[in-house]
Design a protein around this motif. Structure first.
Motif, short mmCIF file in Angstrom:
data_model
loop_
_atom_site.label_atom_id
_atom_site.label_comp_id
_atom_site.label_asym_id
_atom_site.label_seq_id
_atom_site.Cartn_x
_atom_site.Cartn_y
_atom_site.Cartn_z
N ILE A 141 0.88 -1.18 0.00
CA ILE A 141 0.00 0.00 0.00
C ILE A 141 0.91 1.22 0.00
N SER A 142 0.92 1.93 -1.12
CA SER A 142 1.87 3.03 -1.33
C SER A 142 1.28 4.36 -0.90
N GLY A 143 2.17 5.35 -0.75
CA GLY A 143 1.73 6.72 -0.52
C GLY A 143 1.31 7.39 -1.82
N PRO A 144 1.00 8.69 -1.78
CA PRO A 144 0.53 9.40 -2.98
C PRO A 144 1.55 9.37 -4.11
N GLN A 145 1.06 9.33 -5.32
CA GLN A 145 1.90 9.14 -6.50
C GLN A 145 2.93 10.24 -6.69
N ASP A 146 2.61 11.49 -6.31
CA ASP A 146 3.52 12.60 -6.58
C ASP A 146 4.47 12.89 -5.41
N TRP A 147 4.48 12.02 -4.40
CA TRP A 147 5.40 12.21 -3.27
C TRP A 147 6.68 11.43 -3.53
N ILE A 148 7.82 12.08 -3.36
CA ILE A 148 9.11 11.47 -3.64
C ILE A 148 9.33 10.23 -2.79
N GLU A 149 9.04 10.32 -1.49
CA GLU A 149 9.25 9.18 -0.61
C GLU A 149 8.37 8.00 -1.01
N ALA A 150 7.13 8.27 -1.39
CA ALA A 150 6.23 7.18 -1.78
C ALA A 150 6.77 6.45 -3.00
N ASP A 151 7.25 7.21 -3.97
CA ASP A 151 7.79 6.60 -5.18
C ASP A 151 9.04 5.77 -4.87
N ALA A 152 9.90 6.29 -3.99
CA ALA A 152 11.13 5.58 -3.65
C ALA A 152 10.83 4.29 -2.89
N ARG A 153 9.86 4.35 -1.99
CA ARG A 153 9.50 3.14 -1.23
C ARG A 153 8.86 2.10 -2.14
N MET A 154 8.06 2.55 -3.09
CA MET A 154 7.49 1.62 -4.06
C MET A 154 8.59 0.97 -4.90
N GLN A 155 9.57 1.78 -5.29
CA GLN A 155 10.69 1.26 -6.08
C GLN A 155 11.45 0.18 -5.30
N GLY A 156 11.73 0.46 -4.02
CA GLY A 156 12.44 -0.51 -3.21
C GLY A 156 11.67 -1.81 -3.05
N PHE A 157 10.37 -1.70 -2.85
CA PHE A 157 9.51 -2.89 -2.74
C PHE A 157 9.59 -3.73 -4.01
N LEU A 158 9.43 -3.08 -5.16
CA LEU A 158 9.44 -3.81 -6.43
C LEU A 158 10.80 -4.44 -6.71
N GLU A 159 11.88 -3.73 -6.37
CA GLU A 159 13.23 -4.27 -6.59
C GLU A 159 13.43 -5.55 -5.78
N GLU A 160 13.00 -5.54 -4.53
CA GLU A 160 13.19 -6.71 -3.67
C GLU A 160 12.31 -7.88 -4.14
N ILE A 161 11.09 -7.59 -4.55
CA ILE A 161 10.19 -8.64 -5.06
C ILE A 161 10.78 -9.26 -6.32
N ASN A 162 11.28 -8.42 -7.22
CA ASN A 162 11.86 -8.93 -8.47
C ASN A 162 13.11 -9.75 -8.21
N GLU A 163 13.94 -9.30 -7.28
CA GLU A 163 15.17 -10.03 -6.98
C GLU A 163 14.86 -11.41 -6.41
N ALA A 164 13.77 -11.51 -5.66
CA ALA A 164 13.37 -12.80 -5.10
C ALA A 164 12.56 -13.63 -6.08
N GLU A 165 12.31 -13.06 -7.26
CA GLU A 165 11.55 -13.73 -8.32
C GLU A 165 10.16 -14.14 -7.84
N LEU A 166 9.52 -13.21 -7.12
CA LEU A 166 8.15 -13.43 -6.67
C LEU A 166 7.17 -12.72 -7.60
N ARG A 167 5.90 -13.07 -7.47
CA ARG A 167 4.88 -12.46 -8.31
C ARG A 167 4.75 -10.97 -7.98
N THR A 168 4.77 -10.15 -9.01
CA THR A 168 4.65 -8.71 -8.82
C THR A 168 3.20 -8.30 -8.80
N ARG A 169 2.80 -7.62 -7.75
CA ARG A 169 1.44 -7.10 -7.63
C ARG A 169 1.48 -5.58 -7.80
#
Length: 339
Positions: free
Chosen positions: A191-219
């Motif tokens: 559950i991410s923060g607002p789309q135009d907030w820098i921190e929200a975008d960075a936290r979303m990026q970190g989440f996706l990077e870790e999911i991809n590295e573990a080769e899990l399903r991306t939601r």
């Protein structure tokens, strides 16, 4: 006939001089940190200042020294824990260094509003500037403006390397996500923060990077608004299907709302759903259950931001702009998934 009480005059610099047995010029030199004053004389003057409660006239000092000893702060108009705590940390660090703050906020991210806020701060003759408005559009506008004083931006985009300072939001999100993966969770929702907030975008990026590295399903992350209210209603909707075993919420308030939705749906945290937040607000340790979260050291941010500005004001170079490492705080809201 009633006599009016005699007004008590505030102590002035000549009172300090008389009690300390020095000239008022010596008191002035002590106040301006002149190196020519003996340590014993300096301490005697400071003791008198403390004893009688003398407060220098800042406006008069600015006229004499051509310095206001003021740092401007441009902040978003928000009551969220992160920006508010950053302002408090900066104020403490500035006061310890003999500076005060002039603060203004922007209620919208349009160019004219941002320019007006910066123009206001510069009109106050601030010696340096801190920008903690966290929307990306604020920094887009800032890059077009001519800032003629040292400044630092508390943002993690990496677009302003010579002026930026921040906690590594991407690393923090990866810590949170990795913690869930290491517990055995393979179906994780963000559950991410607002789309135009820098921190929200960075936290979303970190989440996706870790999911991809573990080769899990991306939601696809759910875009929220930082509030517990959103976390609650997003939780009610997500739990209708419950095809996941863990949630990484973009901040602690949304995590709180989501856990409320779990309780209302008859689900146990962490027995049925594990939950991780971000920020480590003071109340996080008292949630039910206490929340696993990512801690940001806002006091360190404030101290380093002020140190960077003071160094630049004194002609220093090569200050540390490295991102500050976040810390994972493990509490009772996370556990291995039930088999």
């Amino acid at each position: 006939m009633t006599m009016e009480p005699e007004k008590v005059r505030a102590p002035n610099i000549r009172d300090v001089a008389a009690l300390a047995g020095v000239s008022y010029q010596t008191v002035s030199r002590v106040l301006n940190d002149s190196p020519s004053i003996k340590a014993s004389t300096r301490q005697r003057v400071l003791d008198v200042i403390s004893e009688i409660g003398y407060r220098p006239n800042q406006a008069a000092r600015a006229l004499v020294t051509s310095r206001t000893r003021t740092i401007g702060v441009l902040s978003s108009q928000t009551a969220h824990y992160g920006p508010t705590t950053s302002v408090n940390a900066i104020e403490i660090a500035a006061r310890e260094a003999g500076y005060r703050l002039s603060i203004t906020s922007v209620s919208s991210g349009d160019y004219s509003s941002i320019k007006s806020a910066i123009d206001y701060l510069l009109s106050q003759a601030v010696e340096a500037l801190v920008v903690i408005a966290p929307q990306a559009r604020v920094f887009d506008a800032l890059s077009d403006l001519s800032i003629n004083v040292p400044y630092v931006t508390l943002e993690s985009t990496g677009r302003n390397l010579g002026h930026s300072l921040s906690v590594d939001q991407v690393a923090g999100a990866r810590l949170a996500t990795r913690h869930l993966i290491e517990l055995g969770h393979t179906e994780i929702t963000h559950i991410s923060g607002p789309q135009d907030w820098i921190e929200a975008d960075a936290r979303m990026q970190g989440f996706l990077e870790e999911i991809n590295e573990a080769e899990l399903r991306t939601r696809a992350p759910i875009l929220g608004d930082w509030s517990a209210h959103f976390g609650y209603y997003a939780g009610l909707e997500l739990l209708r299907f419950r095809d996941f075993t863990a949630v990484f919420a973009g901040n602690d308030q949304m995590a709180l709302g989501f856990m409320h939705a779990c309780r209302e749906s008859g689900l146990d945290v962490p027995g049925d759903i594990s939950v991780v937040g971000f920020d480590d607000i003071p109340e996080a340790a008292h949630f039910s259950p206490p929340l696993t979260t990512v801690r940001q050291n806002f006091a360190e941010i404030g101290r380093r931001a002020v140190a960077l500005l003071l160094s630049e004001l004194s002609g220093g170079t090569g200050q540390d702009h490295d991102q500050i490492a976040p810390e994972l705080v493990v509490r009772s809201s996370t556990a291995a998934p039930r088999r």
